[in-house]
Design a protein around this motif. Sequence first.
Motif, short mmCIF file in Angstrom:
data_model
loop_
_atom_site.label_atom_id
_atom_site.label_comp_id
_atom_site.label_asym_id
_atom_site.label_seq_id
_atom_site.Cartn_x
_atom_site.Cartn_y
_atom_site.Cartn_z
N CYS A 81 49.34 34.08 33.12
CA CYS A 81 47.96 34.07 32.64
C CYS A 81 46.97 34.42 33.75
O CYS A 81 45.80 34.72 33.47
CB CYS A 81 47.61 32.70 32.06
N VAL A 82 47.41 34.38 34.97
CA VAL A 82 46.58 34.81 36.10
C VAL A 82 46.94 36.24 36.49
O VAL A 82 46.06 37.08 36.70
CB VAL A 82 46.78 33.87 37.31
N VAL A 83 48.23 36.54 36.59
CA VAL A 83 48.69 37.82 37.13
C VAL A 83 48.40 38.99 36.19
O VAL A 83 47.89 40.03 36.63
CB VAL A 83 50.18 37.75 37.49
N LEU A 88 45.18 43.96 35.13
CA LEU A 88 44.25 44.80 34.37
C LEU A 88 42.99 45.08 35.18
O LEU A 88 42.52 46.22 35.24
CB LEU A 88 43.87 44.12 33.05
N LEU A 89 42.45 44.05 35.79
CA LEU A 89 41.25 44.23 36.61
C LEU A 89 41.54 45.13 37.80
O LEU A 89 40.76 46.04 38.11
CB LEU A 89 40.73 42.88 37.09
N ALA A 90 42.66 44.92 38.47
CA ALA A 90 43.01 45.75 39.63
C ALA A 90 43.16 47.21 39.22
O ALA A 90 42.70 48.11 39.92
CB ALA A 90 44.30 45.24 40.27
N TYR A 91 43.80 47.44 38.07
CA TYR A 91 43.93 48.81 37.57
C TYR A 91 42.55 49.43 37.32
O TYR A 91 42.29 50.56 37.71
CB TYR A 91 44.75 48.84 36.28
N VAL A 114 35.34 41.50 32.14
CA VAL A 114 35.31 40.99 30.76
C VAL A 114 36.68 41.16 30.11
O VAL A 114 37.17 40.25 29.42
CB VAL A 114 34.20 41.70 29.95
N VAL A 115 37.32 42.31 30.32
CA VAL A 115 38.65 42.54 29.78
C VAL A 115 39.63 41.52 30.35
O VAL A 115 40.47 40.96 29.62
CB VAL A 115 39.12 43.99 30.07
N LYS A 116 39.52 41.24 31.64
CA LYS A 116 40.41 40.27 32.29
C LYS A 116 40.24 38.88 31.68
O LYS A 116 41.23 38.20 31.34
CB LYS A 116 40.10 40.21 33.79
#
Length: 167
Positions: A81-83, A88-91, A114-116
Amino acid sequence: MAQPPQARTDRWDDPEDGSEQQAFKPLTREEASALRQQLPPLSPWRVLMVQVAVGVGLALLAALVTRRVELAWSVLYGAACVVLPGALLAYGITSQHDGMSPVGRVGRFLWWEVVKVACAVAMLVLAPKLVPNLSWLALLVGLVVCMKSYWLALLWRRRPRTEAQGN
């Protein structure tokens, strides 16, 4: 009779120890380049790798200590739930954005943030359906420990190259 106003001293300008303040000197292009080489930026992918390792290690530790596989799966799902949202954010922030204005980059970062968050919330809502015999406490431990392990990535940061090491 009114006394004349005293000269106002700004506490920010007067050092308390009595020493003279150094004037701010902007870096030259060469100095800034040398500083960037000494302090390379931390990759979000490195942080995610550390979080994956911590999550897997914690899940294995939970399985070994408690001998209950469902606790290990709960810890592992908490780490996921963290990774996964972090990936997604890192991408989103590391993908191509050549020619984008600074305002556009900030907007892009906010969008992926927001997506994260939405992904993390969705994963938490789906947890009881996806993890058999879910332990919310174990999930929370995995989530918090994994979330707070980013400082390990700072310790694992590449050492700066010195002139003696060569190119």
